[in-house]
Design a protein around this motif. Structure first.
Motif, PDB file in Angstrom:
ATOM      1  N   GLY A  94     -19.993 -92.208  21.146  1.00  0.00           N
ATOM      2  CA  GLY A  94     -21.094 -92.688  20.337  1.00  0.00           C
ATOM      3  C   GLY A  94     -22.005 -91.569  19.890  1.00  0.00           C
ATOM      4  N   ALA A  95     -23.115 -91.960  19.268  1.00  0.00           N
ATOM      5  CA  ALA A  95     -23.992 -90.990  18.610  1.00  0.00           C
ATOM      6  C   ALA A  95     -25.053 -90.440  19.566  1.00  0.00           C
ATOM      7  CB  ALA A  95     -24.646 -91.627  17.396  1.00  0.00           C
ATOM      8  N   LEU A  96     -24.600 -89.928  20.698  1.00  0.00           N
ATOM      9  CA  LEU A  96     -25.492 -89.289  21.666  1.00  0.00           C
ATOM     10  C   LEU A  96     -24.979 -87.893  21.978  1.00  0.00           C
ATOM     11  CD1 LEU A  96     -27.902 -89.414  23.662  1.00  0.00           C
ATOM     12  CD2 LEU A  96     -26.243 -90.137  25.392  1.00  0.00           C
ATOM     13  N   THR A  97     -25.818 -86.892  21.739  1.00  0.00           N
ATOM     14  CA  THR A  97     -25.507 -85.504  22.090  1.00  0.00           C
ATOM     15  C   THR A  97     -26.289 -85.146  23.349  1.00  0.00           C
ATOM     16  OG1 THR A  97     -25.126 -84.885  19.787  1.00  0.00           O
ATOM     17  CG2 THR A  97     -25.614 -83.100  21.329  1.00  0.00           C
ATOM     18  N   ILE A  98     -25.586 -84.596  24.332  1.00  0.00           N
ATOM     19  CA  ILE A  98     -26.207 -84.250  25.603  1.00  0.00           C
ATOM     20  C   ILE A  98     -26.166 -82.735  25.779  1.00  0.00           C
ATOM     21  CG2 ILE A  98     -26.179 -84.602  28.104  1.00  0.00           C
ATOM     22  CD1 ILE A  98     -24.601 -87.168  27.633  1.00  0.00           C
ATOM     23  N   ILE A  99     -27.324 -82.129  26.027  1.00  0.00           N
ATOM     24  CA  ILE A  99     -27.385 -80.691  26.287  1.00  0.00           C
ATOM     25  C   ILE A  99     -27.316 -80.469  27.787  1.00  0.00           C
ATOM     26  CG2 ILE A  99     -28.761 -78.594  26.073  1.00  0.00           C
ATOM     27  CD1 ILE A  99     -29.937 -79.672  23.528  1.00  0.00           C
ATOM     28  N   VAL A 100     -26.271 -79.749  28.218  1.00  0.00           N
ATOM     29  CA  VAL A 100     -26.043 -79.480  29.640  1.00  0.00           C
ATOM     30  C   VAL A 100     -25.875 -77.981  29.859  1.00  0.00           C
ATOM     31  CG1 VAL A 100     -24.952 -81.718  30.069  1.00  0.00           C
ATOM     32  CG2 VAL A 100     -23.541 -79.782  29.359  1.00  0.00           C
ATOM     33  N   GLU A 101     -26.035 -77.554  31.093  1.00  0.00           N
ATOM     34  CA  GLU A 101     -25.714 -76.174  31.451  1.00  0.00           C
ATOM     35  C   GLU A 101     -24.202 -76.059  31.576  1.00  0.00           C
ATOM     36  OE1 GLU A 101     -27.797 -75.087  34.971  1.00  0.00           O
ATOM     37  OE2 GLU A 101     -29.773 -75.202  34.034  1.00  0.00           O
ATOM     38  N   HIS A 102     -23.601 -75.159  30.784  1.00  0.00           N
ATOM     39  CA  HIS A 102     -22.145 -75.034  30.847  1.00  0.00           C
ATOM     40  C   HIS A 102     -21.738 -74.084  31.973  1.00  0.00           C
ATOM     41  CE1 HIS A 102     -21.927 -71.025  29.005  1.00  0.00           C
ATOM     42  NE2 HIS A 102     -22.779 -71.441  28.077  1.00  0.00           N
ATOM     43  N   SER A 103     -20.527 -74.250  32.419  1.00  0.00           N
ATOM     44  CA  SER A 103     -20.012 -73.413  33.496  1.00  0.00           C
ATOM     45  C   SER A 103     -19.942 -71.957  33.030  1.00  0.00           C
ATOM     46  CB  SER A 103     -18.620 -73.884  33.913  1.00  0.00           C
ATOM     47  OG  SER A 103     -18.047 -72.997  34.849  1.00  0.00           O
ATOM     48  N   PRO A 104     -20.441 -71.006  33.841  1.00  0.00           N
ATOM     49  CA  PRO A 104     -20.405 -69.601  33.440  1.00  0.00           C
ATOM     50  C   PRO A 104     -18.995 -69.028  33.362  1.00  0.00           C
ATOM     51  CG  PRO A 104     -21.193 -69.818  35.694  1.00  0.00           C
ATOM     52  CD  PRO A 104     -21.128 -71.199  35.133  1.00  0.00           C
ATOM     53  N   SER A 105     -18.020 -69.741  33.904  1.00  0.00           N
ATOM     54  CA  SER A 105     -16.640 -69.239  33.906  1.00  0.00           C
ATOM     55  C   SER A 105     -15.887 -69.561  32.621  1.00  0.00           C
ATOM     56  CB  SER A 105     -15.872 -69.829  35.098  1.00  0.00           C
ATOM     57  OG  SER A 105     -15.768 -71.244  34.976  1.00  0.00           O
ATOM     58  N   LEU A 106     -16.488 -70.333  31.711  1.00  0.00           N
ATOM     59  CA  LEU A 106     -15.786 -70.709  30.479  1.00  0.00           C
ATOM     60  C   LEU A 106     -15.573 -69.494  29.584  1.00  0.00           C
ATOM     61  CD1 LEU A 106     -17.552 -74.065  29.533  1.00  0.00           C
ATOM     62  CD2 LEU A 106     -15.332 -73.760  30.609  1.00  0.00           C
ATOM     63  N   TRP A 108     -15.475 -68.841  26.379  1.00  0.00           N
ATOM     64  CA  TRP A 108     -15.768 -69.089  24.976  1.00  0.00           C
ATOM     65  C   TRP A 108     -16.926 -68.214  24.538  1.00  0.00           C
ATOM     66  CZ3 TRP A 108     -17.368 -74.967  25.420  1.00  0.00           C
ATOM     67  CH2 TRP A 108     -18.568 -75.085  26.113  1.00  0.00           C
ATOM     68  N   ASP A 109     -17.086 -68.088  23.233  1.00  0.00           N
ATOM     69  CA  ASP A 109     -18.164 -67.293  22.658  1.00  0.00           C
ATOM     70  C   ASP A 109     -18.759 -68.089  21.505  1.00  0.00           C
ATOM     71  OD1 ASP A 109     -19.924 -65.381  21.802  1.00  0.00           O
ATOM     72  OD2 ASP A 109     -18.403 -64.108  20.870  1.00  0.00           O
ATOM     73  N   LEU A 110     -19.666 -68.985  21.861  1.00  0.00           N
ATOM     74  CA  LEU A 110     -20.252 -69.876  20.869  1.00  0.00           C
ATOM     75  C   LEU A 110     -21.493 -69.298  20.215  1.00  0.00           C
ATOM     76  CD1 LEU A 110     -19.973 -73.306  22.752  1.00  0.00           C
ATOM     77  CD2 LEU A 110     -18.448 -72.390  20.995  1.00  0.00           C
ATOM     78  N   GLY A 111     -22.025 -68.212  20.756  1.00  0.00           N
ATOM     79  CA  GLY A 111     -23.267 -67.635  20.254  1.00  0.00           C
ATOM     80  C   GLY A 111     -24.259 -67.501  21.394  1.00  0.00           C
ATOM     81  N   ASP A 112     -25.528 -67.474  21.063  1.00  0.00           N
ATOM     82  CA  ASP A 112     -26.574 -67.315  22.072  1.00  0.00           C
ATOM     83  C   ASP A 112     -26.877 -68.659  22.715  1.00  0.00           C
ATOM     84  OD1 ASP A 112     -26.645 -64.676  21.338  1.00  0.00           O
ATOM     85  OD2 ASP A 112     -28.379 -64.902  20.005  1.00  0.00           O
ATOM     86  N   THR A 113     -26.039 -69.072  23.660  1.00  0.00           N
ATOM     87  CA  THR A 113     -26.182 -70.399  24.262  1.00  0.00           C
ATOM     88  C   THR A 113     -27.293 -70.461  25.294  1.00  0.00           C
ATOM     89  OG1 THR A 113     -24.608 -69.957  26.056  1.00  0.00           O
ATOM     90  CG2 THR A 113     -23.705 -70.790  23.970  1.00  0.00           C
ATOM     91  N   GLY A 114     -27.655 -69.312  25.886  1.00  0.00           N
ATOM     92  CA  GLY A 114     -28.625 -69.344  26.974  1.00  0.00           C
ATOM     93  C   GLY A 114     -28.116 -70.122  28.168  1.00  0.00           C
ATOM     94  N   GLY A 115     -26.802 -70.268  28.257  1.00  0.00           N
ATOM     95  CA  GLY A 115     -26.203 -70.988  29.383  1.00  0.00           C
ATOM     96  C   GLY A 115     -26.103 -72.488  29.182  1.00  0.00           C
ATOM     97  N   ALA A 116     -26.508 -72.986  28.003  1.00  0.00           N
ATOM     98  CA  ALA A 116     -26.474 -74.426  27.747  1.00  0.00           C
ATOM     99  C   ALA A 116     -25.654 -74.721  26.505  1.00  0.00           C
ATOM    100  CB  ALA A 116     -27.887 -74.985  27.582  1.00  0.00           C
ATOM    101  N   VAL A 117     -25.127 -75.945  26.432  1.00  0.00           N
ATOM    102  CA  VAL A 117     -24.311 -76.344  25.292  1.00  0.00           C
ATOM    103  C   VAL A 117     -24.567 -77.812  24.978  1.00  0.00           C
ATOM    104  CG1 VAL A 117     -22.316 -76.970  26.727  1.00  0.00           C
ATOM    105  CG2 VAL A 117     -21.965 -76.342  24.330  1.00  0.00           C
ATOM    106  N   ALA A 118     -24.561 -78.153  23.691  1.00  0.00           N
ATOM    107  CA  ALA A 118     -24.718 -79.532  23.249  1.00  0.00           C
ATOM    108  C   ALA A 118     -23.338 -80.168  23.117  1.00  0.00           C
ATOM    109  CB  ALA A 118     -25.455 -79.578  21.912  1.00  0.00           C
TER     110      ALA A 118
END
Length: 214
Positions: A94-106, A108-118
């Motif tokens: 559904g139409a809910l985006t949740i911002i969580v702290e992502h695992s540091p072991s991932l 990926w290189d999404l940009g300046d995440t600051g350790g969090a991802v939507a």
């Protein structure tokens, strides 16, 4: 290439082409339950860079990540807060985006995440089929920065043209309202953007959630 998903045969061919393109590090456009999105494999750095170039957006600003399964959220985090789990169980897909702290072991290189991802799981069968085959994808609205969000794949193609390998057309977006964004990285969950899911419904699940003005 644009595929019309109105028929089963073209839909199957289109989804297969989109999956192959994404796994090869190319961009695809597909419908979500809000507007059409342009996506790249979240774990392919050059594809994420290409995503920003296609839209004219800042590479440092991390795009949201869409997933095809509720359980994928557990794999992206080191420790999933209870509020995030309850919200996902109630409103995903559904139409809910949740911002969580992502695992540091991932890796990926999404940009300046600051350790969090939507993260979001969209309620659209075409999107879910692609995401379940590809895995987590960096996805944002399929438009040039500053231009209106597209309500069809054809509108997206007018803006992004040959930067995208595969376009999946599934008719006009029925509910172009943006997703509601909730940040669960702090002590108390907070709504960062009002959207399709109202605060009252969120509080039915997480009573102490704050809105962006609190």
């Amino acid at each position: 290439m644009l595929y019309d998903c109105a028929t089963v045969a073209d839909r199957d061919r289109g989804i297969a082409a989109a999956v192959e393109a994404a796994k090869s590090g190319e961009l695809v456009v597909f419908p979500t339950d809000t507007v059409y999105g342009v996506g790249a494999d979240a774990f392919t750095s050059h594809a994420v860079t290409q995503l920003h170039h296609a839209r004219g957006s800042d590479r440092r600003v991390p795009p949201p990540v869409l997933v095809g399964s509720r359980h994928t959220l557990d794999g992206l985090t080191y420790s999933l807060p209870r509020a995030a789990r309850e919200l996902a169980d109630a409103f995903w897909p559904g139409a809910l985006t949740i911002i969580v702290e992502h695992s540091p072991s991932l890796t990926w290189d999404l940009g300046d995440t600051g350790g969090a991802v939507a993260v979001r799981m969209p309620l659209h069968p075409v999107a879910l089929e692609v995401l379940r085959e590809v895995g987590p994808m960096a996805v944002t609205t399929a438009n040039k920065l500053g231009s209106p969000p597209p309500l069809t794949a054809d509108e997206a193609r007018d803006q992004l043209e040959y930067a995208v390998r595969v376009y999946l057309e599934a008719g006009p977006a029925l509910d172009p309202a943006p997703s509601t964004i909730v940040d669960v990285t702090g002590d108390v969950p907070r709504v960062l953007r009002a959207g399709a899911i109202p605060l009252e419904k969120l509080r039915d699940v997480v009573p102490d959630i704050l809105d962006g003005q609190d």
